[in-house]
Write a protein that holds these residues in place. Structure first.
Motif, mmCIF file in Angstrom:
data_model
loop_
_atom_site.group_PDB
_atom_site.id
_atom_site.type_symbol
_atom_site.label_atom_id
_atom_site.label_comp_id
_atom_site.label_asym_id
_atom_site.label_seq_id
_atom_site.Cartn_x
_atom_site.Cartn_y
_atom_site.Cartn_z
ATOM 1 N N PRO A 78 5.790 11.354 -4.170
ATOM 2 C CA PRO A 78 6.840 10.707 -3.363
ATOM 3 C C PRO A 78 7.551 9.605 -4.144
ATOM 4 O O PRO A 78 8.762 9.442 -4.052
ATOM 5 C CB PRO A 78 6.062 10.105 -2.183
ATOM 6 C CG PRO A 78 4.809 10.908 -2.091
ATOM 7 C CD PRO A 78 4.493 11.368 -3.474
ATOM 8 N N GLU A 79 6.777 8.847 -4.921
ATOM 9 C CA GLU A 79 7.375 7.746 -5.675
ATOM 10 C C GLU A 79 8.330 8.275 -6.748
ATOM 11 O O GLU A 79 9.405 7.727 -6.958
ATOM 12 C CB GLU A 79 6.292 6.903 -6.356
ATOM 13 C CG GLU A 79 5.403 6.151 -5.387
ATOM 14 C CD GLU A 79 4.255 6.989 -4.846
ATOM 15 O OE1 GLU A 79 4.206 8.208 -5.150
ATOM 16 O OE2 GLU A 79 3.407 6.446 -4.123
ATOM 17 N N ARG A 80 7.922 9.357 -7.421
ATOM 18 C CA ARG A 80 8.791 9.882 -8.489
ATOM 19 C C ARG A 80 10.057 10.494 -7.895
ATOM 20 O O ARG A 80 11.142 10.376 -8.454
ATOM 21 C CB ARG A 80 8.038 10.914 -9.328
ATOM 22 C CG ARG A 80 7.008 10.236 -10.210
ATOM 23 C CD ARG A 80 6.589 11.091 -11.388
ATOM 24 N NE ARG A 80 5.586 10.369 -12.140
ATOM 25 C CZ ARG A 80 4.330 10.756 -12.286
ATOM 26 N NH1 ARG A 80 3.911 11.880 -11.738
ATOM 27 N NH2 ARG A 80 3.489 10.020 -12.967
ATOM 28 N N GLY A 116 -3.068 5.099 -3.500
ATOM 29 C CA GLY A 116 -4.000 6.133 -3.071
ATOM 30 C C GLY A 116 -4.513 7.016 -4.188
ATOM 31 O O GLY A 116 -5.543 7.661 -4.067
ATOM 32 N N CYS A 117 -3.778 7.070 -5.301
ATOM 33 C CA CYS A 117 -4.261 7.856 -6.427
ATOM 34 C C CYS A 117 -3.589 7.356 -7.690
ATOM 35 O O CYS A 117 -2.647 6.572 -7.641
ATOM 36 C CB CYS A 117 -3.958 9.341 -6.222
ATOM 37 S SG CYS A 117 -2.226 9.750 -6.476
ATOM 38 N N ALA A 118 -4.076 7.808 -8.822
ATOM 39 C CA ALA A 118 -3.554 7.311 -10.097
ATOM 40 C C ALA A 118 -2.605 8.320 -10.727
ATOM 41 O O ALA A 118 -2.239 8.195 -11.889
ATOM 42 C CB ALA A 118 -4.701 7.018 -11.037
ATOM 43 N N VAL A 119 -2.198 9.348 -9.943
ATOM 44 C CA VAL A 119 -1.353 10.386 -10.508
ATOM 45 C C VAL A 119 -0.049 9.804 -11.045
ATOM 46 O O VAL A 119 0.500 10.266 -12.028
ATOM 47 C CB VAL A 119 -1.114 11.514 -9.473
ATOM 48 C CG1 VAL A 119 -0.260 11.034 -8.328
ATOM 49 C CG2 VAL A 119 -0.453 12.705 -10.131
ATOM 50 N N ASN A 120 0.426 8.753 -10.404
ATOM 51 C CA ASN A 120 1.659 8.092 -10.825
ATOM 52 C C ASN A 120 1.444 7.109 -11.943
ATOM 53 O O ASN A 120 2.373 6.431 -12.329
ATOM 54 C CB ASN A 120 2.208 7.259 -9.664
ATOM 55 C CG ASN A 120 3.049 8.072 -8.744
ATOM 56 O OD1 ASN A 120 3.660 9.030 -9.155
ATOM 57 N ND2 ASN A 120 3.078 7.681 -7.498
ATOM 58 N N GLY A 121 0.215 6.921 -12.370
ATOM 59 C CA GLY A 121 -0.063 5.780 -13.215
ATOM 60 C C GLY A 121 -0.053 4.553 -12.323
ATOM 61 O O GLY A 121 -0.087 4.674 -11.087
ATOM 62 N N ALA A 123 0.856 -1.192 0.000
ATOM 63 C CA ALA A 123 0.000 0.000 0.000
ATOM 64 C C ALA A 123 0.886 1.234 0.000
ATOM 65 O O ALA A 123 1.919 1.259 0.675
ATOM 66 C CB ALA A 123 -0.906 0.007 1.224
ATOM 67 N N CYS A 124 0.500 2.245 -0.736
ATOM 68 C CA CYS A 124 1.294 3.473 -0.755
ATOM 69 C C CYS A 124 1.119 4.184 0.591
ATOM 70 O O CYS A 124 0.163 3.918 1.320
ATOM 71 C CB CYS A 124 0.877 4.369 -1.919
ATOM 72 S SG CYS A 124 -0.527 5.432 -1.538
ATOM 73 N N PRO A 125 2.039 5.078 0.943
ATOM 74 C CA PRO A 125 1.960 5.713 2.268
ATOM 75 C C PRO A 125 0.884 6.795 2.338
ATOM 76 O O PRO A 125 0.613 7.330 3.408
ATOM 77 C CB PRO A 125 3.346 6.318 2.450
ATOM 78 C CG PRO A 125 3.835 6.564 1.060
ATOM 79 C CD PRO A 125 3.254 5.490 0.209
ATOM 80 N N THR A 126 0.280 7.118 1.204
ATOM 81 C CA THR A 126 -0.679 8.231 1.023
ATOM 82 C C THR A 126 0.008 9.587 1.185
ATOM 83 O O THR A 126 1.079 9.682 1.793
ATOM 84 C CB THR A 126 -1.920 8.188 1.954
ATOM 85 O OG1 THR A 126 -1.569 8.709 3.215
ATOM 86 C CG2 THR A 126 -2.513 6.808 2.053
ATOM 87 N N CYS A 127 -0.607 10.593 0.611
ATOM 88 C CA CYS A 127 -0.130 11.971 0.742
ATOM 89 C C CYS A 127 -1.291 12.890 0.432
ATOM 90 O O CYS A 127 -2.435 12.435 0.349
ATOM 91 C CB CYS A 127 1.072 12.215 -0.180
ATOM 92 S SG CYS A 127 0.621 12.242 -1.917
ATOM 93 N N GLY A 128 -1.001 14.158 0.213
ATOM 94 C CA GLY A 128 -2.064 15.136 0.015
ATOM 95 C C GLY A 128 -2.873 14.925 -1.260
ATOM 96 O O GLY A 128 -3.859 15.612 -1.479
ATOM 97 N N ARG A 129 -2.451 13.985 -2.111
ATOM 98 C CA ARG A 129 -3.207 13.743 -3.339
ATOM 99 C C ARG A 129 -4.345 12.746 -3.142
ATOM 100 O O ARG A 129 -5.147 12.524 -4.035
ATOM 101 C CB ARG A 129 -2.263 13.216 -4.429
ATOM 102 C CG ARG A 129 -1.216 14.220 -4.819
ATOM 103 C CD ARG A 129 -0.170 13.606 -5.720
ATOM 104 N NE ARG A 129 0.891 14.577 -5.950
ATOM 105 C CZ ARG A 129 1.922 14.737 -5.151
ATOM 106 N NH1 ARG A 129 2.055 13.993 -4.077
ATOM 107 N NH2 ARG A 129 2.835 15.657 -5.400
ATOM 108 N N LEU A 130 -4.351 12.138 -1.970
ATOM 109 C CA LEU A 130 -5.367 11.108 -1.684
ATOM 110 C C LEU A 130 -6.771 11.716 -1.676
ATOM 111 O O LEU A 130 -6.991 12.769 -1.091
ATOM 112 C CB LEU A 130 -5.068 10.506 -0.304
ATOM 113 C CG LEU A 130 -5.924 9.338 0.133
ATOM 114 C CD1 LEU A 130 -5.609 8.119 -0.713
ATOM 115 C CD2 LEU A 130 -5.675 9.029 1.592
HETATM 116 S S1 SF4 Z 1 0.994 10.282 -4.930
HETATM 117 FE FE1 SF4 Z 1 -0.810 8.925 -4.818
HETATM 118 S S2 SF4 Z 1 0.082 6.867 -4.862
HETATM 119 FE FE2 SF4 Z 1 1.731 8.272 -4.270
HETATM 120 S S3 SF4 Z 1 1.701 8.408 -2.016
HETATM 121 FE FE3 SF4 Z 1 0.401 10.067 -2.749
HETATM 122 S S4 SF4 Z 1 -1.648 9.147 -2.753
HETATM 123 FE FE4 SF4 Z 1 -0.238 7.433 -2.679
#
Ligand code: SF4
Length: 428
Positions: free
Chosen positions: A380-382, A297-302, A262-269
């Motif tokens: 965060p992932e990028r 948490g979101c599809a912003v990263n694909g 699971a992703c850690p989530t962030c403000g894009r959730l």
């Molecule tokens: S950008 Fe999207 S996938 Fe990455 S941590 Fe935030 S909510 Fe999760």
């Protein structure tokens, strides 16, 4: 260094390259047969390979006969101070007896136990605890607690060998994580016997799990440790088993059941991911197969991040998407995400582990993903991926530079002219 020797606890091999065995200890009064057996069945179901029961009284040794006969997994009798109980436990058929030779009443008493254990083919677990080292090591314990623990453990091993007994594993218990790591590293280099690992009195479920993961995980990653027990302050021994498995799974030492990412989530959730992840985790408990499920948490990263996951979900405010191996399967309303995910997982198993893709639904999901993906966002992932790539480039540049410098030998370079930022050259 992994242990060379192997012993058998009933049908479970310990050491000598066998899979790391998961152990726990019942929290019941051992002589309370119904309670003890119920807990043994619970921990066995949770994945314990071996269970230990405390045997502080005659009636516990007596109860062992029934426990050993009825237990689905091998049983270790845990004995302190009383060698007579150890003899009774062996006679009751215990698959292993744990004792600390230092507190059992002297070498003669230990010899009586090893003689009977040799006769019956019963392995022993022998060891030392940081809280009860022999008197002659007290000063060393003060000056160098790690060396004191290792010395005490080696003395125990030498005692066993002097009694011509080799069917044993060794444990060194400390409440200190650094001392647990350092002492087991030293001991593993010095003896060929299997090692039982644990951080004693680790604490509550939260802190104890973390301490154990750090201490035992470090050793296991080094290849040290043949059986582990996570000591947690909870009556629910199965919690110890679950934590042990998570450590082994994280290190890819053993496989058991699904893996949840699971992703850690962030403000894009944009949806209630806490609840979704908890529900997915709970529903995955019904599966034995090591299916990998990802929740983003979101599809912003694909969904490239989850390319390796067998299945996954990602959501936005009202809509979400289910995917498999990085490819969209279908889009569904957010509140149906979890149910639809599990429908897909069940379909996959019903089809003999084949993903059945509806091309129309997949095309709609792909269109949804294209709308929601944003490859300009620094997520965060990028950022992590960029940092990893930068570190790799840095290391590669340094390697090239070292190669260039090697034949020059006496040439010196000023540190300030280094083309690799932040790197200093070895001028030797
Ligand atoms: S950008 Fe999207 S996938 Fe990455 S941590 Fe935030 S909510 Fe999760």
């Amino acid at each position: 260094m992994a242990s060379k020797n192997q012993i058998m606890l009933g049908t479970v091999p310990i050491g000598g390259g066998a899979p790391v065995a998961v152990q726990t200890m019942t929290k019941t009064e051992t002589a309370n047969l119904s309670a003890t057996m119920a807990q043994i069945h619970t921990v066995a179901e949770a994945g314990a390979d071996i269970v230990r029961v405390a045997v502080p009284r005659e009636q516990d040794a007596e109860a062992l006969k029934t426990i050993v006969a009825q237990s689905p997994i091998p049983v270790i009798a845990d004995i302190h101070f009383n060698h007579t109980l150890a003899l009774k436990a062996i006679s009751a058929g215990a698959h292993c007896v744990r004792l600390n030779p230092g507190n059992i009443g002297g070498p003669e008493k230990v010899a009586e136990v090893t003689a009977l254990a040799e006769l019956t083919g019963t392995p022993l677990r022998v060891g030392v605890n940081s809280g009860s080292l022999p008197k002659h090591l007290r000063q060393l314990e003060y000056d160098n607690p790690v060396e004191a623990l290792v010395t005490a453990a080696i003395e125990t091993v030498e005692l066993m060998e002097s009694l011509n007994f080799k069917n044993f594993k060794v444990s060194m218990k400390s409440t200190s994580v650094p001392n647990t790591i350092a002492s087991n590293r030293l001991l593993a280099e010095r003896i060929p016997y299997p090692l039982h690992l644990g951080v004693t009195e680790a604490g509550t479920k939260w802190s104890g799990s973390l301490k154990s993961a750090v201490g035992l995980g470090t050793l296991l990653a080094d290849g040290i440790g043949d059986t582990i027990r996570i000591s947690l302050s909870t009556f629910h021994a199965e919690e110890e088993v679950k934590v042990a498995w998570e450590i082994l799974k994280a290190l890819k030492l053993r496989e058991k059941g699904p893996v949840l990412i699971a992703c850690p989530t962030c403000g894009r959730l944009q949806f209630d991911m806490d609840t979704v992840v908890a529900e997915v985790e709970q529903r995955l408990e019904a599966y034995d197969d090591p299916v990998e499920v990802s929740v983003l948490g979101c599809a912003v990263n694909g969904i490239g991040e989850a390319r390796h996951a067998d299945f996954g979900i990602t959501g936005a405010k009202d809509m979400g998407m289910i995917y498999s191996k990085g490819e969209p399967l279908k889009k569904v309303p957010t509140e149906q995400l979890v149910d639809e995910l599990f429908k897909e997982i069940d379909r996959y198993y019903a089809a003999g582990k084949t993903v059945e893709r509806d091309e129309q639904a997949a095309a709609e999901a792909r269109a949804w993903l294209a709308e929601n993906e944003d490859d300009t966002q620094m997520t965060p992932e990028r950022i992590a991926a960029l940092e990893a790539a930068a570190a790799e480039n840095d290391a590669a540049a340094e390697e090239v530079l070292e190669e260039m410098l090697e034949p020059v030998g006496s040439v010196t370079l000023d540190e300030d002219v280094s083309p690799v930022a932040g790197r200093r050259f070895n001028r030797g």
